[in-house]
Design a protein around this motif. Structure first.
Motif, mmCIF file in Angstrom:
data_model
loop_
_atom_site.group_PDB
_atom_site.id
_atom_site.type_symbol
_atom_site.label_atom_id
_atom_site.label_comp_id
_atom_site.label_asym_id
_atom_site.label_seq_id
_atom_site.Cartn_x
_atom_site.Cartn_y
_atom_site.Cartn_z
ATOM 1 N N THR A 26 0.831 -1.204 0.000
ATOM 2 C CA THR A 26 0.000 0.000 0.000
ATOM 3 C C THR A 26 0.871 1.262 0.000
ATOM 4 O O THR A 26 0.528 2.256 -0.625
ATOM 5 C CB THR A 26 -0.978 0.020 1.198
ATOM 6 N N VAL A 31 -1.783 -2.590 -6.082
ATOM 7 C CA VAL A 31 -3.002 -3.341 -5.800
ATOM 8 C C VAL A 31 -2.704 -4.826 -5.972
ATOM 9 O O VAL A 31 -1.696 -5.201 -6.584
ATOM 10 C CB VAL A 31 -4.169 -2.900 -6.723
ATOM 11 N N GLU A 86 -7.761 -2.581 -4.936
ATOM 12 C CA GLU A 86 -7.000 -2.265 -3.722
ATOM 13 C C GLU A 86 -6.074 -3.443 -3.418
ATOM 14 O O GLU A 86 -6.103 -4.457 -4.120
ATOM 15 C CB GLU A 86 -7.969 -2.058 -2.550
#
Ligand SMILES: [Zn+2]
Ligand SMILES: [Zn+2]
Length: 756
Positions: A26, A31, A86
């Protein structure tokens, strides 16, 4: 933009590895996902700009969590798919990709958890089983892989809302910590009397501490089994504990409140302090300070004492309301049996021994004794490699494609699996002399095979036809259809030393109590030339009569009789000591008759020579635990000098010992005992060293190694090192693996890997 798939092998489950991957992914705005695999490995998929992916991959290696280990990363690059929005930690995939990854050992309570334990404002204030991703039990709680809560003994405890919230919060230091728990949802502790009645106390742990201080014996359940605990100042409970444990003399380990407390009764050098506070938190053998104020009953007749520091919140809290700096904390195992791990078993077996039980309600999956280490000469020597170390692998220089097993000898047994150039050893199993330890070894071995996913193609075992481990290897051979390779005991020791240091050839000195020789005789003081393809015995100690076989091991006076058989003073000397023989004068007469008959088995054991010295200078007439007479000689020699300075007597490849023993015998009363003990050890080391140096010169070998149980002796090891290094040769000792019999399985697996 790119997509990378990484499969990481090593110690990467249960050490905060996935949260770490999450953080760096992150931070690099990548992702994808990370997940545990069914083989203790971890799979990572990241997508993002090339530069970010590269940076991620560098950080993955460079910034990994302190207790993790990366052995291998398989990386494949693919075009980006854009399927992720994500980065996530996803549910484990149960498939196996690799073999050879392994879950970590138990890790002692970390600084952060210790701080929270003591912080009134923290919600885990005084919660005895506080842990996080960096600390807590691992090996002892894992039933199966992948390492997730449902496959651990934490499965019995449903997380409360607040613990769950921490568990799923990527910014929390308990993110995905499988041992996360608190006083609302986690294991609880109870204090019980020896007839099973709950002691009415709101504070059972501190109450237990007070009871210990008051002279009671308490059985305390920890992470890997039960300890028997008592005061270290009061002699009565220690004597009582010894009687019930059938350990009349054997040193008992103690747990000190903290490092400062340990320094109040023992000398602690920087390496020892590092070991004491390391996350493995082993028992460290420390020299007693002058003015040692704890009970002499803890390690009678020895100059050192085994000390560890608290490794769970529970242990730490025991000391809160006591003045004592340390408590006796010895493994609760009935004679010849493994450490007790289940509550019911503890009550059944210990209720007559102890006054109270301090138990918790989490099951123990794998029992695991405390490890024992010693530090001298700037190096650390493992005596027992167990909690905090097992099953983390050590490197072994053997063919990478070999996958082999070793099952140890008879005493201090472990099993060892070698795969892909790494050796995975089980926790300490013990002396495999009863059905219970035999079953424990089988279970621990199969657990190790399950965790690593390995299928060995050969198994190394001892030459001794009657050892239980020999039977175990033969059974495995039949069941699995794999080769069984018999390996001589001392050859195994030396092969292990070679593989640990990645050597092609060595002259190895291997000294211990007993190993079944190639000729069936009792070996134990051997000089061995070893290469990658084979081993040869090129020297040994002078063979000595072992009157009565095993009886001579138990009663060192029998060894004295054998070694000094031609000495005219012997008969009177033995008769003066007849009360030290179970059958008195009659036994002395039988011994002398046997000697004259000439039909006595011989041994080249170095341990037996030290035993005889111990009896001559009056330190030990009956061995009540393994190594006792020799350990007492070592302790006696502390502060001594080489008053006799005896010249080595080498006859070809035979290292003479009788002359030294006779000199010690002659000089009792003329010099302080410590100088005689020192002189004896000095002679043993110098004569072995000279013989090995001469052999190395003949063979053109540049390295001399020292292994076997006698390598735990500080003076002998240091003198031998000096003798070897003075000649410009390299001296090697075992560091990652115990030089004693706990390391035999490693050497057997190595030999099997070289041969098969
Ligand atoms: Zn922690
Ligand atoms: Zn909770």
């Amino acid at each position: 933009m790119t997509r990378a798939r990484l499969v990481v092998k090593g110690i990467v489950q249960g050490v905060g590895f996935r949260p770490f991957v999450y953080r760096i992914a992150t931070a690099n705005k990548l992702v994808g996902f990370v997940r545990n695999l069914g083989d203790a490995g971890v799979e990572v998929i990241v997508e993002g700009p090339d530069a970010s992916v590269s940076r991620f991959m560098v950080q993955l290696q460079a910034e990994r969590p302190p207790t993790s280990a990366i052995h291998q990363i398989d990386t494949t690059f693919q075009p980006e798919t854009g399927e992720f929005k994500e980065f996530r930690i996803v549910k484990s995939n149960e498939s196996r990709v690799h073999i050879g990854s392994v879950i970590p050992p138990d890790i002692a309570i970390c600084e952060n958890c210790l701080r929270e334990l003591r912080d009134r404002r923290d919600r885990r204030f005084e919660y005895f089983f506080i842990t996080c991703t960096d600390c807590g039990p691992r090996y002892t709680i894992i039933d199966a892989l992948p390492y997730d809560r449902p496959r651990t003994t934490m499965k019995d405890f449903d997380m409360c809302e607040r613990c769950s919230a921490e568990y799923v919060n990527p910014n929390d230091r308990r993110f995905h910590a499988q041992t996360v728990a608190c006083s609302d949802c986690g294991p609880s502790v109870a204090l019980l009397t020896n007839n099973g009645k709950r002691v009415d106390s709101s504070d059972p742990i501190r109450e237990a501490g007070r009871l210990l201080e008051g002279g009671h014996i308490v059985a305390i359940k920890g992470n890997g089994g039960f300890h028997l605990a008592s005061s270290t100042l009061l002699t009565e409970p220690i004597v009582r504990l010894r009687r019930t444990k059938f350990r009349l003399q054997k040193p008992l380990a103690i747990m000190a409140r903290d490092l400062e407390a340990a320094r109040s009764f023992a000398e602690v050098d920087p390496n020892e302090a590092r070991l004491l506070t390391s996350y493995a938190r082993p028992i460290v053998l420390l020299r007693k300070r002058s003015g040692f104020h704890l009970s002499e009953q803890i390690s009678p007749g020895l100059h050192n004492i085994g000390v560890m520091l608290p490794y769970t919140g529970l242990h730490s809290m025991l000391f809160d309301e006591t003045k004592e700096q340390a408590f006796v904390m010895t493994s609760a195992n009935p004679p010849e049996e493994p450490i007790i791990k289940d509550n019911k078993d503890a009550f059944d077996r210990l209720r007559d021994v102890v006054d109270y039980f301090l138990v918790h309600n989490r099951l123990i999956s794998q029992r695991c004794d405390d490890s024992v280490v010693r530090s001298f000469d700037g190096t650390t020597t493992l005596i027992r490699r167990s909690r905090g170390y097992a099953p983390a692998p050590v490197s072994a220089a053997v063919p990478r494609d070999a996958c082999t097993l070793g099952v140890g000898g008879q005493l201090n047994v472990t099993s060892c699996l070698v795969h892909d150039g790494r050796a995975y050893m089980t926790q300490h199993v013990g002396d495999v002399e009863t059905l219970q330890t035999f079953e424990f070894q089988k279970e621990a071995t199969h657990h190790l095979l399950m965790l690593t996913g390995c299928r060995p193609e050969a198994v190394g075992r001892d030459l001794h036809p009657l050892f239980s481990t020999t039977r175990f290897a033969d059974e495995l051979g039949k069941e699995e259809g794999i080769r069984v390779i018999p390996v001589q005991h001392h050859y195994a020791h030396v092969a292990g030393l070679m593989a640990e240091h990645d050597l092609n050839e060595i002259v190895g000195i291997c000294c211990d109590g007993y190993g079944y020789g190639e000729d069936g005789a009792a070996w134990g003081g051997e000089i061995i030339f070893a290469t990658r393809t084979g081993q040869k015995r090129i020297g040994h100690l002078e063979p000595q009569p072992m009157i009565g076989g095993d009886l001579a091991t138990r009663y060192p006076l029998r060894m004295v009789a054998g070694i000094l058989r031609d000495d005219p003073r012997l008969q009177d000397w033995l008769l003066e000591r007849q009360t030290h023989f179970p059958h008195g004068r009659k036994e002395v007469d039988t011994i002398l008759t046997q000697l004259r008959s000439g039909k006595v088995p011989l041994t080249t054991s170095c341990g037996r020579v030290l035993d005889s010295v111990s009896a001559i200078i009056g330190l030990c007439y009956e061995r009540t635990y393994e190594g006792e007479p020799a350990m007492k000689v070592e302790s006696c020699a502390v502060g001594g000098k080489d008053i006799l300075n005896l010249k080595p007597t080498l006859k070809g490849n035979v290292v003479g010992m009788s002359s030294m023993v006779r000199e010690i015998f002659t000089n009792v009363g003329r010099y302080p005992l410590r100088d005689l003990a020192y002189s004896a050890q000095s002679y043993i080391a110098r004569s072995l060293g000279e013989c090995a140096v001469a052999a190395a010169a003949d063979l053109g070998v540049k390295s001399i190694g020292f292994t076997g149980g006698v390598a735990y002796n500080e003076q002998i090891t240091c003198t031998l090192r000096a003798t070897v290094e003075k000649e410009g040769l390299r001296f090697l000792a075992s560091e990652a693996v115990p030089p004693g019999d706990g390391g035999v399985s490693f050497g057997q697996a190595v030999m099997a890997a070289m041969i098969s």
